[in-house]
Write a protein that holds these residues in place. Structure first.
Motif, PDB file in Angstrom:
ATOM      1  N   PRO A  60       1.507  -1.212   0.434  1.00  0.00           N
ATOM      2  CA  PRO A  60      -0.280   0.016  -0.258  1.00  0.00           C
ATOM      3  C   PRO A  60       0.952   0.980   0.003  1.00  0.00           C
ATOM      4  CG  PRO A  60      -0.708  -1.152   1.369  1.00  0.00           C
ATOM      5  CD  PRO A  60       0.651  -2.301   1.211  1.00  0.00           C
ATOM      6  N   LYS A  61       2.256   1.520   0.324  1.00  0.00           N
ATOM      7  CA  LYS A  61       2.598   2.519   0.389  1.00  0.00           C
ATOM      8  C   LYS A  61       3.476   2.260  -1.076  1.00  0.00           C
ATOM      9  CE  LYS A  61       4.068   2.227   5.507  1.00  0.00           C
ATOM     10  NZ  LYS A  61       5.322   0.737   5.769  1.00  0.00           N
ATOM     11  N   ALA A  62       3.246   1.532  -2.385  1.00  0.00           N
ATOM     12  CA  ALA A  62       4.216   2.025  -2.970  1.00  0.00           C
ATOM     13  C   ALA A  62       3.049   3.912  -3.936  1.00  0.00           C
ATOM     14  CB  ALA A  62       3.079   0.875  -4.466  1.00  0.00           C
ATOM     15  N   ARG A  63       4.477   4.551  -4.856  1.00  0.00           N
ATOM     16  CA  ARG A  63       4.035   5.232  -5.097  1.00  0.00           C
ATOM     17  C   ARG A  63       4.515   5.616  -6.286  1.00  0.00           C
ATOM     18  NH1 ARG A  63       9.194   8.714  -6.153  1.00  0.00           N
ATOM     19  NH2 ARG A  63      10.159   6.804  -5.443  1.00  0.00           N
ATOM     20  N   LYS A  64       3.498   6.525  -6.948  1.00  0.00           N
ATOM     21  CA  LYS A  64       3.057   6.525  -8.540  1.00  0.00           C
ATOM     22  C   LYS A  64       4.012   7.780  -9.039  1.00  0.00           C
ATOM     23  CE  LYS A  64       0.574  10.473  -9.858  1.00  0.00           C
ATOM     24  NZ  LYS A  64       1.966  11.204 -10.835  1.00  0.00           N
ATOM     25  N   LEU A  65       5.114   7.326  -9.869  1.00  0.00           N
ATOM     26  CA  LEU A  65       6.162   7.599 -10.659  1.00  0.00           C
ATOM     27  C   LEU A  65       6.030   9.131 -11.332  1.00  0.00           C
ATOM     28  CD1 LEU A  65       7.580   4.074 -11.537  1.00  0.00           C
ATOM     29  CD2 LEU A  65       8.662   5.676  -9.956  1.00  0.00           C
ATOM     30  N   ASP A  66       6.185   9.643 -11.213  1.00  0.00           N
ATOM     31  CA  ASP A  66       6.370  10.684 -12.260  1.00  0.00           C
ATOM     32  C   ASP A  66       7.164  10.501 -13.297  1.00  0.00           C
ATOM     33  OD1 ASP A  66       5.717  12.246  -9.907  1.00  0.00           O
ATOM     34  OD2 ASP A  66       7.182  13.559  -9.230  1.00  0.00           O
ATOM     35  N   VAL A 122       8.198  -8.030  -1.752  1.00  0.00           N
ATOM     36  CA  VAL A 122       8.059  -7.597  -1.473  1.00  0.00           C
ATOM     37  C   VAL A 122       8.236  -6.280  -1.716  1.00  0.00           C
ATOM     38  CG1 VAL A 122       6.229  -5.528  -3.567  1.00  0.00           C
ATOM     39  CG2 VAL A 122       6.743  -8.089  -4.545  1.00  0.00           C
ATOM     40  N   ARG A 123       7.562  -5.871  -0.104  1.00  0.00           N
ATOM     41  CA  ARG A 123       7.295  -4.917   0.987  1.00  0.00           C
ATOM     42  C   ARG A 123       9.062  -4.643   1.614  1.00  0.00           C
ATOM     43  NH1 ARG A 123       2.543  -7.606   3.787  1.00  0.00           N
ATOM     44  NH2 ARG A 123       0.766  -6.987   2.730  1.00  0.00           N
ATOM     45  N   ALA A 124       9.602  -5.464   1.893  1.00  0.00           N
ATOM     46  CA  ALA A 124      11.282  -5.408   2.048  1.00  0.00           C
ATOM     47  C   ALA A 124      12.151  -4.668   1.020  1.00  0.00           C
ATOM     48  CB  ALA A 124      11.377  -6.966   3.089  1.00  0.00           C
ATOM     49  N   LEU A 125      12.068  -4.938  -0.124  1.00  0.00           N
ATOM     50  CA  LEU A 125      13.008  -4.476  -0.446  1.00  0.00           C
ATOM     51  C   LEU A 125      12.100  -3.028  -1.154  1.00  0.00           C
ATOM     52  CD1 LEU A 125      12.602  -7.736  -4.054  1.00  0.00           C
ATOM     53  CD2 LEU A 125      14.625  -6.699  -2.627  1.00  0.00           C
ATOM     54  N   HIS A 126      10.846  -3.098  -1.732  1.00  0.00           N
ATOM     55  CA  HIS A 126      10.486  -1.547  -1.517  1.00  0.00           C
ATOM     56  C   HIS A 126      10.951  -1.068  -0.647  1.00  0.00           C
ATOM     57  CE1 HIS A 126       7.433   1.466  -2.509  1.00  0.00           C
ATOM     58  NE2 HIS A 126       6.678   0.717  -3.370  1.00  0.00           N
ATOM     59  N   LYS A 127      11.388  -1.200   0.749  1.00  0.00           N
ATOM     60  CA  LYS A 127      11.222  -0.234   1.517  1.00  0.00           C
ATOM     61  C   LYS A 127      13.113  -0.469   1.610  1.00  0.00           C
ATOM     62  CE  LYS A 127      11.162   0.220   6.778  1.00  0.00           C
ATOM     63  NZ  LYS A 127      12.161   0.425   7.325  1.00  0.00           N
ATOM     64  N   PHE A 140      15.277  -0.287  -0.656  1.00  0.00           N
ATOM     65  CA  PHE A 140      15.687   0.500  -2.217  1.00  0.00           C
ATOM     66  C   PHE A 140      14.809   1.982  -2.496  1.00  0.00           C
ATOM     67  CE2 PHE A 140      16.774  -3.771  -3.497  1.00  0.00           C
ATOM     68  CZ  PHE A 140      17.834  -3.315  -4.256  1.00  0.00           C
ATOM     69  N   GLU A 141      13.745   2.684  -0.890  1.00  0.00           N
ATOM     70  CA  GLU A 141      13.182   3.683  -0.212  1.00  0.00           C
ATOM     71  C   GLU A 141      12.446   4.460  -1.324  1.00  0.00           C
ATOM     72  OE1 GLU A 141      16.822   6.112   0.338  1.00  0.00           O
ATOM     73  OE2 GLU A 141      17.428   5.358   2.126  1.00  0.00           O
ATOM     74  N   LEU A 142      11.915   3.208  -2.041  1.00  0.00           N
ATOM     75  CA  LEU A 142      10.081   3.520  -2.933  1.00  0.00           C
ATOM     76  C   LEU A 142       9.352   4.398  -2.551  1.00  0.00           C
ATOM     77  CD1 LEU A 142      11.008   0.512  -5.033  1.00  0.00           C
ATOM     78  CD2 LEU A 142      12.361   2.942  -5.661  1.00  0.00           C
ATOM     79  N   GLU A 143       9.568   4.119  -0.920  1.00  0.00           N
ATOM     80  CA  GLU A 143       7.792   4.557  -0.288  1.00  0.00           C
ATOM     81  C   GLU A 143       7.727   6.210  -0.729  1.00  0.00           C
ATOM     82  OE1 GLU A 143       7.922   2.764   4.114  1.00  0.00           O
ATOM     83  OE2 GLU A 143       8.576   0.963   3.303  1.00  0.00           O
ATOM     84  N   GLN A 144       6.499   5.978  -0.058  1.00  0.00           N
ATOM     85  CA  GLN A 144       5.227   7.622  -0.463  1.00  0.00           C
ATOM     86  C   GLN A 144       7.068   8.429   0.754  1.00  0.00           C
ATOM     87  OE1 GLN A 144       2.032   7.098   0.548  1.00  0.00           O
ATOM     88  NE2 GLN A 144       1.566   6.354  -1.560  1.00  0.00           N
ATOM     89  N   GLU A 145       6.923   9.262   0.630  1.00  0.00           N
ATOM     90  CA  GLU A 145       7.503  10.008   1.544  1.00  0.00           C
ATOM     91  C   GLU A 145       5.976  10.338   3.086  1.00  0.00           C
ATOM     92  OE1 GLU A 145       8.670  12.155  -1.994  1.00  0.00           O
ATOM     93  OE2 GLU A 145       9.099  10.521  -1.610  1.00  0.00           O
TER      94      GLU A 145
END
Ligand code: ASP
Ligand code: MG
Length: 405
Positions: free
Chosen positions: A187-193, A393-398, A400-405
């Motif tokens: 759920p913390k996935a971020r939209k890419l610009d 997926v969640r561990a990698l997402h975190k 690699f600092e992909l979470e929403q600010e």
């Protein structure tokens, strides 16, 4: 004056209300002085409904007639949208692919675009009209109706944008852009610009189904600035473009995964020339696509050979291996259809060391066993047990600092 190609997918034109809302959106942009070409999909569910009807008559429907049938879905939408534009005093004119003319080869149900005649479209734009084009279809040299494969309206839009040298091609859909990973898993996935064409291609081929892969290839080849955005909400969406400066580049842009894979291993294969082809040729002969392939180094003059296939092909591939096992003088066949592939994707990988080791460390810290690894220039994929998908997926997402600010 800017030229835009807007593509509206099935859900964006899924009802009369939605079609009216799309008309308003188009009018607003035209009133700002833009030239607009609108490419439309069939109303949501329509292509499936038509396919169902065909299958009630022929279990494997005639391809030429299938194209005649399926092209009607988009034709319904294009005329309704054009009417909706007329209704709000916005001059508009709709065309089928054949009328434009979007010339394709004759590969029914998966035709490729050869050439687009832009004369008619340009003439209408010059007269201040909005041009509405039925997506997903074209016409071959003989005048037969063709279609471009499921999701093909994306490709129609990009091809028109390339032909018209449009300023941007907007793909309006039911999500507001391309995300760092599937928000249903993280759920913390971020939209890419922004994302590059190459990264988008990897993400799409790994199962992020926002865009038809062929449309991304086309956009990359002809350098069409492509933007994915929601037709339901305001927003800038995600721009798919060429790589920018080194500075702005993120290390990793996204994490993709694929739940549809299965793994097959044949152990104790004699380590001799021709063995890999003896294993994979019968698989290819049955039209089964192979994804990852691993062969170990041999110790006692035998080796283990592992590969993955789509889960739909798993049983068939397993049977083939079991049939050739003794002929090859191999030991046994072991298989697993409860695996997933997880990939990190990013052009930043090219210029940075240590990304693979970070990935493996993150998985190790979570106690996740890696069963297979493969890499390309901008991607690292691992195969792990299905039960670890969310955790990984969640561990990698975190990490690699992909979470929403
Ligand atoms: N209507 C076609 C499909 O559902 C084409 C498209 O929507 O892009 O696949
Ligand atoms: Mg689509």
């Amino acid at each position: 004056m800017a030229v835009f190609v807007y593509k509206f997918g099935g859900t964006s034109v899924g009802s009369v209300e939605r079609i009216k809302a799309v008309a308003e959106k188009i009018k607003k942009s035209r009133d700002q002085g833009n030239h607009i070409v609108a490419v439309v999909s069939a109303m949501s569910g329509e292509t499936n409904r038509l396919t169902g009807l065909a299958k009630e008559i022929q279990s494997s429907p005639n391809n030429r007639e299938m194209d005649v049938l399926l092209s009607t879905g988009e034709q319904v939408t294009m005329s309704l949208l054009s009417m909706a534009l007329h209704e709000i005093n916005c001059p508009a004119c709709s065309y089928t692919g054949g009328q434009v003319k979007i010339l394709t080869d004759s590969m029914h149900t998966k035709a490729r675009i050869r050439e687009i005649d832009d004369v008619k479209v340009k003439k209408d734009l010059d007269k201040g009209r909005v041009v509405v084009v039925a997506g997903f279809q074209g016409i071959d040299e003989e005048g037969n109706i063709t279609t471009l494969g499921r999701g093909g309206s994306d490709t129609t839009a990009v091809a028109l944008a390339a032909a018209l040298k449009a300023d941007e091609c907007h793909i309006y859909t039911d999500v507001d852009g391309v995300y760092t990973t599937d928000p249903r898993v993280e759920p913390k996935a971020r939209k890419l610009d922004k994302i590059t064409f190459e990264e988008m291609l990897e993400m799409a081929s790994l199962g992020s189904k926002v865009l038809q892969i062929r449309a991304v290839e086309f956009a990359g080849k002809y350098n069409v600035a492509l933007r994915v955005l929601s037709s339901f909400e305001e927003g800038e969406g995600t721009l798919i473009t060429y790589e920018e400066s080194e500075m702005e580049r993120a290390l990793i842009s996204g994490i993709a995964f694929n739940r549809d894979e299965a793994k097959l291993t044949i152990t104790g294969v004699p380590d001799l020339p021709g063995v890999a082809s003896k294993i994979l040729c019968p698989v290819a002969d049955k039209n089964i696509e192979v994804d990852m392939i691993i062969q170990n180094i041999a110790d006692d003059a035998t080796t283990d050979f592992t590969f993955t296939v789509h889960r739909n092909d798993y049983e068939r591939a397993k049977k083939i291996l079991e049939d050739i096992c003794s002929d090859l003088g191999a030991k046994e066949v072991t298989t697993d259809d409860t695996i997933v592939k997880i990939s990190i994707v990013g052009v930043g990988m090219r210029s940075h060391a240590g990304i693979a080791s970070t990935m493996f460390k993150v998985l190790a810290d979570e106690g996740i066993n890696i069963r297979m690894i493969s890499t390309s220039e901008i991607k690292i994929s691992v195969v792990v047990d299905e039960k670890y998908l969310e955790l990984a997926v969640r561990a990698l997402h975190k990490a690699f600092e992909l979470e929403q600010e």
